[in-house]
Design a protein around this motif. Structure first.
Motif, PDB file in Angstrom:
ATOM      1  N   SER A  72       0.856  -1.181   0.000  1.00 22.40           N
ATOM      2  CA  SER A  72       0.000   0.000   0.000  1.00 22.40           C
ATOM      3  C   SER A  72       0.898   1.239   0.000  1.00 22.40           C
ATOM      4  CB  SER A  72      -0.889  -0.027   1.248  1.00 22.40           C
ATOM      5  OG  SER A  72      -1.605   1.174   1.315  1.00 22.40           O
ATOM      6  N   GLU A 136      -5.139  -1.040  -7.361  1.00 21.06           N
ATOM      7  CA  GLU A 136      -6.387  -0.320  -7.091  1.00 21.06           C
ATOM      8  C   GLU A 136      -6.038   1.061  -6.541  1.00 21.06           C
ATOM      9  OE1 GLU A 136      -9.414  -3.849  -5.671  1.00 21.06           O
ATOM     10  OE2 GLU A 136      -8.160  -2.852  -4.174  1.00 21.06           O
ATOM     11  N   VAL A 138      -7.315   4.202  -4.281  1.00 14.22           N
ATOM     12  CA  VAL A 138      -8.299   4.508  -3.231  1.00 14.22           C
ATOM     13  C   VAL A 138      -8.521   6.026  -3.206  1.00 14.22           C
ATOM     14  CG1 VAL A 138      -8.861   4.277  -0.774  1.00 14.22           C
ATOM     15  CG2 VAL A 138      -7.399   2.566  -1.892  1.00 14.22           C
ATOM     16  N   ARG A 140     -11.092   9.292  -1.551  1.00 12.77           N
ATOM     17  CA  ARG A 140     -12.056   9.601  -0.482  1.00 12.77           C
ATOM     18  C   ARG A 140     -12.663  10.973  -0.680  1.00 12.77           C
ATOM     19  NH1 ARG A 140      -9.280   8.629   5.232  1.00 12.77           N
ATOM     20  NH2 ARG A 140     -10.900  10.060   5.935  1.00 12.77           N
ATOM     21  N   GLU A 145     -15.528   6.433   0.874  1.00 10.72           N
ATOM     22  CA  GLU A 145     -14.314   5.992   0.176  1.00 10.72           C
ATOM     23  C   GLU A 145     -14.701   5.101  -0.996  1.00 10.72           C
ATOM     24  OE1 GLU A 145     -10.696   4.879   2.557  1.00 10.72           O
ATOM     25  OE2 GLU A 145     -11.152   2.897   1.737  1.00 10.72           O
ATOM     26  N   ARG A 146     -13.937   5.219  -2.104  1.00  9.73           N
ATOM     27  CA  ARG A 146     -14.146   4.330  -3.256  1.00  9.73           C
ATOM     28  C   ARG A 146     -12.811   3.690  -3.600  1.00  9.73           C
ATOM     29  NH1 ARG A 146     -15.783   6.456  -8.574  1.00  9.73           N
ATOM     30  NH2 ARG A 146     -14.555   8.342  -8.204  1.00  9.73           N
ATOM     31  N   THR A 147     -12.859   2.461  -4.094  1.00  8.75           N
ATOM     32  CA  THR A 147     -11.654   1.791  -4.572  1.00  8.75           C
ATOM     33  C   THR A 147     -11.846   1.532  -6.057  1.00  8.75           C
ATOM     34  OG1 THR A 147     -11.347   0.786  -2.424  1.00  8.75           O
ATOM     35  CG2 THR A 147     -10.184  -0.233  -4.245  1.00  8.75           C
ATOM     36  N   ARG A 172      -3.136   0.565  -3.864  1.00  7.63           N
ATOM     37  CA  ARG A 172      -2.931  -0.792  -3.332  1.00  7.63           C
ATOM     38  C   ARG A 172      -2.528  -1.732  -4.450  1.00  7.63           C
ATOM     39  NH1 ARG A 172      -8.458  -0.786  -0.299  1.00  7.63           N
ATOM     40  NH2 ARG A 172      -8.001   0.629   1.414  1.00  7.63           N
TER      41      ARG A 172
END
Ligand SMILES: Cc1cc2nc3c(=O)[nH]c(=O)nc-3n(C[C@H](O)[C@H](O)[C@H](O)COP(=O)(O)OP(=O)(O)OC[C@H]3O[C@@H](n4cnc5c(N)ncnc54)[C@H](O)[C@@H]3O)c2cc1C
Length: 284
Positions: A72, A136, A138, A140, A145-147, A172
């Motif tokens: 991450s 992915e 991330v 916010r 939050e969206r991935t 990520r």
């Protein structure tokens, strides 16, 4: 040149940045390392009513590893942080290939991964790597939050799936266990940007493959024709060469003072072959 006047707010935390983005949606831009944004403001190619400085939000900076071997990267992680990370060096050599070839020392010390990905320059290196690594992104906002899978994130030249009131917080990357990865690029000698940049991730024994390419079209893309040709092949040198010839299939190949269309198309095949061969070797 001097940029047009703008208001300036320094965000003290992620929540503070999200509040400011919400309050000034449509008229504000985030600034992180400033390496891409400031030149545009100075040249007056871009203008903004307010800059929201996120550069000192420590919770956005750092490299984490998961128990499953994933990675991450906080949005403010610099290229230098990546080069200095023993975990990245041992488990994600593809990322070291990428970052080692970016810009110069100053760019690597100040440029952030979040800024590079949010900027989505068609010649930048990380987008190709993130596509191949199946990463992915991330993001916010004040509402949650969206991935977003990398494959859905890069929508066009300088256009991404981030909404105006959203902040990119992390990237990520899944574990590389059983897979090898490599990045090969033909760089523009003055800046280091890719004329052609190819990231390849290959499963041991050729069980799977993902190829991400930057610099060729107006946005980084997955070279599906190459992947399909490889999966149907015996992974011999000749098969890799034949598959790599499809590197620019379906693309409107860029043509500029650094490389015309025919040369860039040819280089896409050459650097795709090199990236695949090295990824296969690293997969073991
Ligand atoms: C001389 C030079 C050489 C370079 N060579 C290369 C190269 O070889 N390869 C390569 O790939 N790149 C290269 N770059 C580009 C460099 O990688 C980027 O400029 C840098 O990483 C951008 O990060 P930053 O933090 O400076 O972003 P900023 O300039 O601060 O921001 C860039 C954009 O992203 C937005 N943004 C920033 N952070 C976030 C966030 N967390 N959430 C939402 N939006 C955000 C900003 O609003 C802005 O629109 C080069 C740049 C320079 C100046």
């Amino acid at each position: 040149m001097i940029p047009a006047a703008f208001e300036y707010s320094r965000a003290s935390s992620v929540d503070d940045a999200l509040r400011l983005l919400w309050q000034h949606a449509g008229s504000a831009k985030v600034i992180a390392g400033g390496h891409s944004l400031l030149p545009l403001l100075k040249l007056r190619v871009a203008s903004v009513e307010r800059l929201i400085d996120i550069g000192r939000i420590s919770e956005l900076r750092g490299i984490g590893t998961s128990s499953g071997g994933g990675l991450s990267l906080g949005a403010l992680t610099t290229y230098r942080d990546i080069l200095d990370s023993a975990a990245v060096r041992s488990q994600f050599p593809l990322l070291i290939d990428v970052v080692d070839g970016i810009g110069d020392v100053q760019v690597r010390n100040r440029g952030t991964v979040g800024g590079a990905v949010a900027h989505a320059d068609p010649a930048s290196d990380l987008p190709a790597a993130l596509l191949a690594l199946d990463a992915e992104i991330v993001v916010r906002s004040q509402t949650g939050e969206r991935t977003i899978p990398a494959a859905q994130f890069f929508e066009g030249a300088f256009v991404t799936a981030i909404a105006e009131n959203e902040l990119l917080t992390a990237i990520r990357i899944p574990s590389m266990s059983g897979r090898g990865g490599a990045y090969a690029k033909l760089e523009q000698p003055a800046s280091g940007y890719s004329i052609v940049g190819v990231a390849a991730v290959v499963g041991r024994g050729g069980s799977q493959v993902r190829i991400g390419i930057t610099g060729v079209g107006d946005v980084a893309y997955r070279a599906m024709a190459v992947e399909q040709a490889l999966l149907a092949s015996d992974w011999s040198d000749n098969a890799i060469r034949a598959a790599a010839a499809h590197a620019a299939d379906g693309q409107v190949v860029a043509s500029d003072i650094h490389a015309d269309r025919a040369y860039r198309t040819q280089m896409a095949a050459v650097f795709t072959r090199r990236a695949i061969a090295e990824a296969l070797r690293r997969a073991g």
